[in-house]
Design a protein around this motif. Structure first.
Motif, PDB file in Angstrom:
ATOM      1  N   ALA A 148       0.829  -1.209   0.000  1.00  0.00           N
ATOM      2  CA  ALA A 148       0.000   0.000   0.000  1.00  0.00           C
ATOM      3  C   ALA A 148       0.861   1.255   0.000  1.00  0.00           C
ATOM      4  O   ALA A 148       0.627   2.194  -0.775  1.00  0.00           O
ATOM      5  N   LEU A 149       1.872   1.291   0.857  1.00  0.00           N
ATOM      6  CA  LEU A 149       2.725   2.479   0.965  1.00  0.00           C
ATOM      7  C   LEU A 149       3.566   2.691  -0.289  1.00  0.00           C
ATOM      8  O   LEU A 149       3.689   3.829  -0.781  1.00  0.00           O
ATOM      9  N   THR A 150       4.157   1.631  -0.818  1.00  0.00           N
ATOM     10  CA  THR A 150       5.021   1.794  -1.996  1.00  0.00           C
ATOM     11  C   THR A 150       4.218   2.172  -3.231  1.00  0.00           C
ATOM     12  O   THR A 150       4.719   2.900  -4.090  1.00  0.00           O
ATOM     13  N   GLN A 151       2.965   1.723  -3.316  1.00  0.00           N
ATOM     14  CA  GLN A 151       2.135   2.131  -4.447  1.00  0.00           C
ATOM     15  C   GLN A 151       1.806   3.616  -4.377  1.00  0.00           C
ATOM     16  O   GLN A 151       1.801   4.313  -5.401  1.00  0.00           O
ATOM     17  N   ILE A 152       1.534   4.118  -3.182  1.00  0.00           N
ATOM     18  CA  ILE A 152       1.291   5.551  -3.009  1.00  0.00           C
ATOM     19  C   ILE A 152       2.543   6.351  -3.355  1.00  0.00           C
ATOM     20  O   ILE A 152       2.488   7.355  -4.075  1.00  0.00           O
ATOM     21  N   LEU A 153       3.698   5.902  -2.869  1.00  0.00           N
ATOM     22  CA  LEU A 153       4.957   6.582  -3.160  1.00  0.00           C
ATOM     23  C   LEU A 153       5.265   6.559  -4.654  1.00  0.00           C
ATOM     24  O   LEU A 153       5.738   7.550  -5.221  1.00  0.00           O
ATOM     25  N   ALA A 154       5.002   5.435  -5.293  1.00  0.00           N
ATOM     26  CA  ALA A 154       5.245   5.314  -6.728  1.00  0.00           C
ATOM     27  C   ALA A 154       4.408   6.316  -7.503  1.00  0.00           C
ATOM     28  O   ALA A 154       4.891   6.986  -8.425  1.00  0.00           O
ATOM     29  N   VAL A 197      15.509  10.288 -12.523  1.00  0.00           N
ATOM     30  CA  VAL A 197      15.619   9.695 -11.187  1.00  0.00           C
ATOM     31  C   VAL A 197      14.226   9.393 -10.626  1.00  0.00           C
ATOM     32  O   VAL A 197      13.971   8.301 -10.092  1.00  0.00           O
ATOM     33  N   PHE A 198      13.318  10.362 -10.739  1.00  0.00           N
ATOM     34  CA  PHE A 198      11.963  10.156 -10.241  1.00  0.00           C
ATOM     35  C   PHE A 198      11.259   9.028 -10.995  1.00  0.00           C
ATOM     36  O   PHE A 198      10.525   8.225 -10.411  1.00  0.00           O
ATOM     37  N   GLY A 199      11.460   8.965 -12.321  1.00  0.00           N
ATOM     38  CA  GLY A 199      10.821   7.928 -13.115  1.00  0.00           C
ATOM     39  C   GLY A 199      11.311   6.538 -12.745  1.00  0.00           C
ATOM     40  O   GLY A 199      10.524   5.599 -12.601  1.00  0.00           O
ATOM     41  N   LEU A 200      12.639   6.396 -12.609  1.00  0.00           N
ATOM     42  CA  LEU A 200      13.201   5.104 -12.212  1.00  0.00           C
ATOM     43  C   LEU A 200      12.735   4.707 -10.810  1.00  0.00           C
ATOM     44  O   LEU A 200      12.388   3.544 -10.566  1.00  0.00           O
ATOM     45  N   ALA A 201      12.743   5.673  -9.898  1.00  0.00           N
ATOM     46  CA  ALA A 201      12.295   5.394  -8.535  1.00  0.00           C
ATOM     47  C   ALA A 201      10.820   5.008  -8.517  1.00  0.00           C
ATOM     48  O   ALA A 201      10.405   4.099  -7.781  1.00  0.00           O
ATOM     49  N   SER A 202      10.017   5.680  -9.354  1.00  0.00           N
ATOM     50  CA  SER A 202       8.605   5.340  -9.454  1.00  0.00           C
ATOM     51  C   SER A 202       8.418   3.904  -9.924  1.00  0.00           C
ATOM     52  O   SER A 202       7.640   3.138  -9.351  1.00  0.00           O
ATOM     53  N   GLY A 203       9.162   3.527 -10.977  1.00  0.00           N
ATOM     54  CA  GLY A 203       9.082   2.153 -11.458  1.00  0.00           C
ATOM     55  C   GLY A 203       9.496   1.155 -10.399  1.00  0.00           C
ATOM     56  O   GLY A 203       8.893   0.086 -10.256  1.00  0.00           O
ATOM     57  N   ALA A 204      10.533   1.514  -9.607  1.00  0.00           N
ATOM     58  CA  ALA A 204      10.994   0.630  -8.535  1.00  0.00           C
ATOM     59  C   ALA A 204       9.925   0.455  -7.469  1.00  0.00           C
ATOM     60  O   ALA A 204       9.674  -0.665  -6.990  1.00  0.00           O
ATOM     61  N   PHE A 205       9.268   1.557  -7.087  1.00  0.00           N
ATOM     62  CA  PHE A 205       8.233   1.458  -6.059  1.00  0.00           C
ATOM     63  C   PHE A 205       6.984   0.732  -6.576  1.00  0.00           C
ATOM     64  O   PHE A 205       6.332   0.007  -5.817  1.00  0.00           O
ATOM     65  N   PHE A 206       6.646   0.933  -7.855  1.00  0.00           N
ATOM     66  CA  PHE A 206       5.541   0.150  -8.422  1.00  0.00           C
ATOM     67  C   PHE A 206       5.894  -1.339  -8.397  1.00  0.00           C
ATOM     68  O   PHE A 206       5.032  -2.198  -8.129  1.00  0.00           O
ATOM     69  N   ALA A 207       7.156  -1.649  -8.690  1.00  0.00           N
ATOM     70  CA  ALA A 207       7.597  -3.047  -8.650  1.00  0.00           C
ATOM     71  C   ALA A 207       7.504  -3.609  -7.229  1.00  0.00           C
ATOM     72  O   ALA A 207       7.021  -4.728  -7.017  1.00  0.00           O
ATOM     73  N   ALA A 210       3.114   9.131  -6.350  1.00  0.00           N
ATOM     74  CA  ALA A 210       3.582  10.484  -6.044  1.00  0.00           C
ATOM     75  C   ALA A 210       4.844  10.823  -6.847  1.00  0.00           C
ATOM     76  O   ALA A 210       4.973  11.930  -7.380  1.00  0.00           O
ATOM     77  N   LEU A 211       5.774   9.897  -6.947  1.00  0.00           N
ATOM     78  CA  LEU A 211       7.002  10.122  -7.708  1.00  0.00           C
ATOM     79  C   LEU A 211       6.710  10.289  -9.196  1.00  0.00           C
ATOM     80  O   LEU A 211       7.305  11.127  -9.879  1.00  0.00           O
ATOM     81  N   MET A 212       5.782   9.481  -9.702  1.00  0.00           N
ATOM     82  CA  MET A 212       5.410   9.575 -11.111  1.00  0.00           C
ATOM     83  C   MET A 212       4.807  10.942 -11.419  1.00  0.00           C
ATOM     84  O   MET A 212       5.167  11.589 -12.414  1.00  0.00           O
ATOM     85  N   LEU A 213       3.913  11.413 -10.551  1.00  0.00           N
ATOM     86  CA  LEU A 213       3.294  12.719 -10.756  1.00  0.00           C
ATOM     87  C   LEU A 213       4.325  13.842 -10.638  1.00  0.00           C
ATOM     88  O   LEU A 213       4.265  14.832 -11.367  1.00  0.00           O
ATOM     89  N   SER A 214       5.271  13.691  -9.707  1.00  0.00           N
ATOM     90  CA  SER A 214       6.322  14.693  -9.552  1.00  0.00           C
ATOM     91  C   SER A 214       7.181  14.773 -10.811  1.00  0.00           C
ATOM     92  O   SER A 214       7.548  15.865 -11.260  1.00  0.00           O
ATOM     93  N   ALA A 215       7.495  13.620 -11.384  1.00  0.00           N
ATOM     94  CA  ALA A 215       8.286  13.601 -12.620  1.00  0.00           C
ATOM     95  C   ALA A 215       7.516  14.236 -13.771  1.00  0.00           C
ATOM     96  O   ALA A 215       8.077  14.961 -14.597  1.00  0.00           O
ATOM     97  N   MET A 216       6.212  13.964 -13.829  1.00  0.00           N
ATOM     98  CA  MET A 216       5.400  14.514 -14.915  1.00  0.00           C
ATOM     99  C   MET A 216       5.258  16.027 -14.799  1.00  0.00           C
ATOM    100  O   MET A 216       5.060  16.718 -15.803  1.00  0.00           O
TER     101      MET A 216
END
Length: 300
Positions: free
Chosen positions: A79-85, A159-169, A87-93
């Motif tokens: 649950a937490l990592t999906q929320i973080l993912a 960086v944000f995009g890669l981190a987002s993918g990592a948290f989605f994973a 947030a990071l994706m939106l920040s990158a966008m």
């Protein structure tokens, strides 16, 4: 179709439902903003998850499995990592690098395979590993515009995009781990139980966060309840199928086949937004299809 291959139609159904949810949420951003539109995925999806759990229990005659410590740890991490993912994706966008963000967040299947091996012991055949690499390369090819490198928009969105993918994973691994940690029940009831817990935790976390830091978005998400119900329903439907897929096979298999969502989104853009398809995008789509075909052949 044998039970071992049921994850294939389940994943395709999830990808289709998610494409519809994304289209609905995109319209909501115009009225309640990005954060508000994102949170309706959880707030309005949670009641449908509860209804799905009740329906599954009624039809199968099974009761909700008793959660244990491992389940609670896995579902909370998911649950937490999906929320973080998100947030990071939106920040990158917000850096106006949509194509780069898409390319890096869709490295998720590769990262899911690595995290799944390390954290859950999910192994892949050489053919499945090659399929993941080929399909991911297709997404990158589709996402990056000609003449623009993956770092042309600066380091921050990368960086944000890669981190987002990592948290989605990590979210996919967390939810699969939660499903597997339940000691009793069919894959269907275990998936439905995990979904209800996951969305319930995410709803509580986001309501508390928005209540403290962005009350305008919170009030807006309640005010736009009518269109939000559609996004919530499609989101819960997609998640229900994702979780069933996670119960039936490795998260890497599910998330790789899920790349067909990119093709579905392209079809929606072409049909409803009159966006032309370039040769580069066609080549990327062929790579995605080739990777997906190789993945399916590896499970024959």
């Amino acid at each position: 179709m044998t039970a071992s291959l049921l994850w294939i139609p389940v994943t395709l159904a999830a990808a289709a439902a998610q494409t519809g949810r994304n289209a609905t949420q995109r319209r909501l951003t115009e009225t309640i903003g990005t954060v508000g539109a994102t949170q309706v995925r959880f707030l309005y999806g949670f009641p449908f998850a509860l209804l799905a759990l009740a329906a599954v229990s009624l039809v199968t005659g099974e009761t909700m499995p008793h959660p244990n410590a491992a389940f609670l740890a896995y579902v909370l991490s998911g649950a937490l990592t999906q929320i973080l993912a998100t947030a990071l994706m939106l920040s990158a966008m917000r850096e106006r690098a949509f194509s780069v963000v898409t390319a890096y967040t869709k490295t998720e299947p590769v990262q899911v395979a690595l995290f799944g091996l390390v954290l859950l012991g999910d192994t892949l055949t050489p053919a499945a590993s090659l399929a993941i690499a080929v399909a991911t390369a297709g997404v990158v090819l589709m996402s990056v515009k000609p003449g623009a490198g993956l770092t042309s928009s600066g380091l921050k969105p990368v960086v944000f995009g890669l981190a987002s993918g990592a948290f989605f994973a990590l979210a996919a691994i967390g939810f699969r781990g939660a499903i597997l940690s339940l000691e009793a029940g069919s894959p269907l009831i275990r998936a439905s139980t995990t979904l209800a817990w996951g969305l319930g935790l995410q709803t509580a976390i986001l309501i508390a966060w928005l209540g403290l830091f962005d009350r305008k978005a919170l009030v807006g998400s309640f005010a736009a309840w009518c269109p939000s119900l559609g996004a919530g329903f499609l989101g819960a439907l997609a998640s229900q199928f994702w979780f069933i897929g996670f119960a039936l096979t490795t998260a890497a298999n599910v998330r790789t086949l899920a790349l067909v969502e990119v093709l579905m989104a392209q079809a929606v853009s072409h049909r409803f937004l009159a966006q032309a398809t370039t040769k580069r995008e066609v080549a990327g789509m062929l790579l995605i299809l080739g990777g997906v075909a190789l993945l399916l052949l590896s499970h024959r």
